[in-house]
Design a protein around this motif. Structure first.
Motif, PDB file in Angstrom:
ATOM      1  N   GLU A 337       0.860  -1.180   0.000  1.00  0.00           N
ATOM      2  CA  GLU A 337       0.000   0.000   0.000  1.00  0.00           C
ATOM      3  C   GLU A 337       0.901   1.236   0.000  1.00  0.00           C
ATOM      4  O   GLU A 337       1.910   1.266   0.712  1.00  0.00           O
ATOM      5  CB  GLU A 337      -0.876   0.033   1.247  1.00  0.00           C
ATOM      6  CG  GLU A 337      -1.879  -1.096   1.355  1.00  0.00           C
ATOM      7  CD  GLU A 337      -2.638  -1.018   2.672  1.00  0.00           C
ATOM      8  OE1 GLU A 337      -3.529  -0.157   2.789  1.00  0.00           O
ATOM      9  OE2 GLU A 337      -2.312  -1.800   3.580  1.00  0.00           O
ATOM     10  N   GLU A 339       0.684   5.513   0.250  1.00  0.00           N
ATOM     11  CA  GLU A 339      -0.105   6.710   0.502  1.00  0.00           C
ATOM     12  C   GLU A 339       0.818   7.886   0.738  1.00  0.00           C
ATOM     13  O   GLU A 339       2.052   7.741   0.775  1.00  0.00           O
ATOM     14  CB  GLU A 339      -1.012   6.513   1.734  1.00  0.00           C
ATOM     15  CG  GLU A 339      -2.066   5.423   1.591  1.00  0.00           C
ATOM     16  CD  GLU A 339      -3.229   5.813   0.693  1.00  0.00           C
ATOM     17  OE1 GLU A 339      -3.269   6.986   0.245  1.00  0.00           O
ATOM     18  OE2 GLU A 339      -4.083   4.952   0.433  1.00  0.00           O
ATOM     19  N   ILE A 347      -3.196  10.817   6.628  1.00  0.00           N
ATOM     20  CA  ILE A 347      -3.155  10.407   5.223  1.00  0.00           C
ATOM     21  C   ILE A 347      -3.805  11.497   4.382  1.00  0.00           C
ATOM     22  O   ILE A 347      -4.898  11.984   4.693  1.00  0.00           O
ATOM     23  CB  ILE A 347      -3.872   9.061   5.018  1.00  0.00           C
ATOM     24  CG1 ILE A 347      -3.184   7.972   5.839  1.00  0.00           C
ATOM     25  CG2 ILE A 347      -3.903   8.686   3.550  1.00  0.00           C
ATOM     26  CD1 ILE A 347      -1.744   7.698   5.460  1.00  0.00           C
ATOM     27  N   ARG A 350      -5.745  12.596  -2.799  1.00  0.00           N
ATOM     28  CA  ARG A 350      -5.098  12.701  -4.108  1.00  0.00           C
ATOM     29  C   ARG A 350      -4.932  14.169  -4.481  1.00  0.00           C
ATOM     30  O   ARG A 350      -5.803  14.989  -4.238  1.00  0.00           O
ATOM     31  CB  ARG A 350      -5.928  11.991  -5.185  1.00  0.00           C
ATOM     32  CG  ARG A 350      -5.988  10.481  -5.007  1.00  0.00           C
ATOM     33  CD  ARG A 350      -4.683   9.847  -5.476  1.00  0.00           C
ATOM     34  NE  ARG A 350      -4.531   8.492  -4.961  1.00  0.00           N
ATOM     35  CZ  ARG A 350      -4.953   7.409  -5.589  1.00  0.00           C
ATOM     36  NH1 ARG A 350      -5.573   7.532  -6.732  1.00  0.00           N
ATOM     37  NH2 ARG A 350      -4.734   6.225  -5.066  1.00  0.00           N
TER      38      ARG A 350
END
Length: 512
Positions: A337, A339, A347, A350
């Protein structure tokens, strides 16, 4: 359900058939012969009192014997490959830091590692070649083969490989990787590249580095494919190897690709006869002009990937057709994963810019004997890579640079990669590295080291003017150095951190 994928080297090799490891000018040993070699290595290590959890330092030249030694040792103990170019003091540091139980060197080859091991009281074994394609015996100082004893192969959670981080600005950190870590990464790479038994990798990467060990060797083993192991990168010999070994792919760092391209015009016939299915690039940013030139020259896709030692190499990759590849990006998550995280551990969505963080089966569980680094590097189960990046709407990641490499010019933050990309568009420039130099008033300023293309001319003033037309004034390099060659690391990567000192620019200067 538990993961049924093989998570040890012994399991990977046992399920494969056909040609395995060879070198230019030799036949390949089969996977059956490789399995026997791995078993014998384990038995000889056991005869020397070395097994699971014991560190075995390897100082061998690139080639098929280094590949088979790595596989045999990593299958039964903890392999610790070291750069053969180190000096005695460097060997002493790494051998002691690794708590090595055994050092393996090539029979009859002088290396400062011998003296370093003797100083530390570390036993030594020599690798005696039994064939040109990777078969060997371990012998003692008196030349007799090490005795064999029953060996217990590593399980998925046993340490298989340890490597040091580069340690450019601090003491190198030890990265332990389990069998599960490296086998998971090999599977991720093989899946991304659609490797199959009919593939053959031409390995030109050093085998003391994660890129060559996992992407070239172990990913090929995972797929039951073949590897031709060269003595190391040599631009003058590359096209001869390409013709002789007939590979379907090779993987390299950008400086190697640039050297290969420079000799392409005089090797057009070999290029036309090559059956390359793709070319892979990793370990440093691939300039877009180099990406385009590779695809145009070789007529196959170029796959740029993103990896690091702590992830057992691959984290992201561009995709083979019909999947997308976007020049200037390192592709999409391919395995762990991936991020982006802010400084508070949140986190990010986009489009935002933040630190790249990863978690997954291929990621190290933590640095050895370094609680401070582990506390700083792991947040809520995520590993902080130290890279600054940004995802686009399709999940393709662009690396903006190492956080430690970001230039702070009087409070203005500048990504060296952005300046690199602009300067690489200059027709006279073949290579460039933008880096920080100290400044009395601003703290840091921008500098660029440049190598001109063969036959091209440009002055520092012309290059600065070119940049000034395309960058905000504070991002324009205050100093441009035109060099014959930019200092590189052991794997051929151009290095930003410490470059000012190497080029004699470590003393701060006032504004110009």
């Amino acid at each position: 359900m538990p993961d049924a994928s093989p998570r040890t080297i012994v399991d990977l090799v046992a399920r494969a058939d056909g040609p395995a490891i060879g070198a230019p000018g030799t036949d390949h040993i089969t996977y059956g012969e490789l399995a026997a070699q791995i078993n014998r290595t384990g038995a000889q290590l056991a005869g020397a009192g070395v097994g699971r959890g014991d560190g075995v330092a390897i100082v061998l030249p690139n080639g098929p014997h280094m590949a088979t030694a790595f596989l045999g040792i990593a299958a039964h103990a903890t392999a610790a490959p070291l750069n053969p170019a180190y000096r005695e003091e460097e060997f002493a540091f790494y051998l002691e830091d690794l708590e090595a139980r055994l050092l393996i060197v090539a029979e009859g080859v002088e290396t400062p590692a011998r003296a370093a091991a003797a100083r530390l009281g570390i036993p030594l074994a020599e690798l005696r070649r039994e064939s040109e394609a990777g078969i060997f015996t371990l012998v003692g100082a008196d030349g007799t083969p090490l005795p064999e004893a029953e060996a217990t192969p590593n399980g998925p959670e046993d340490e298989a490989l340890v490597l040091h981080t580069s340690g450019t600005t601090s003491r190198p950190k030890i990265v332990p990787l389990t069998s599960r870590n490296i086998c998971a990464s090999a599977e991720n790479i093989a899946r991304t590249l659609k490797l199959a038994p009919g593939d053959r990798c031409l390995n030109i990467m050093p085998l003391f580095h994660i890129h060559g060990l996992i992407a070239a060797v172990l990913a090929s083993v995972q797929a039951g494919a073949a590897i031709s192991c060269t003595p190391g990168f040599d631009a003058l010999r590359f096209y001869g190897w390409l013709k002789e070994t007939d590979p379907t792919w090779y993987t390299a760092v950008p400086t190697m690709h640039q050297a290969i391209l420079a000799r392409a015009p005089r090797n057009a016939e070999i290029i036309r006869g090559a059956r390359l299915r793709f070319i892979r690039s990793s370990s440093a940013s691939l300039p877009v002009p180099v990406f385009n030139a590779l695809e145009e020259t070789f007529g196959c896709p170029v796959i740029e990937a993103y990896g690091m030692t702590e992830a057992a190499h691959q984290m992201c990759s561009n995709l083979l057709p019909p999947g997308k590849r976007k020049p200037g990006t390192v592709g999409v998550a391919q395995g762990p994963e991936v991020e982006l995280m802010d400084e508070e551990g949140n986190i990010l969505p986009r489009g935002a810019v933040g630190e790249v963080v990863i978690r997954g089966e291929n990621v190290t569980k933590g640095y050895r004997n370094n609680p401070k680094a582990n506390a700083e590097s792991f947040v809520n189960g995520w590993f902080r890579t130290g890279d600054q990046g940004q995802f686009d709407e399709e999940g393709f990641l662009t690396i903006r640079g190492r956080l430690k490499e970001i230039i702070n010019r009087g409070g203005e933050k500048i990504s060296p990669r952005e300046v690199d990309d602009v300067l690489m568009a200059h027709p006279a420039i073949a290579q460039v590295v933008t880096f920080a130099i100290p400044h009395r008033m601003l703290g840091e300023d921008v500098a660029a080291a440049v190598v001109l293309a063969e036959g091209a001319t440009a002055t520092p003033a012309e290059i600065r003017a070119f940049a000034a037309e395309r960058l905000a004034a504070f991002k324009v390099p205050a100093k441009v150095l035109i060099l014959d060659e930019i200092p590189k690391g052991a794997t051929g990567k151009l290095q930003r951190i410490g470059l000012a000192e190497k080029l004699g620019l470590a003393e701060p200067e006032a504004a110009q």
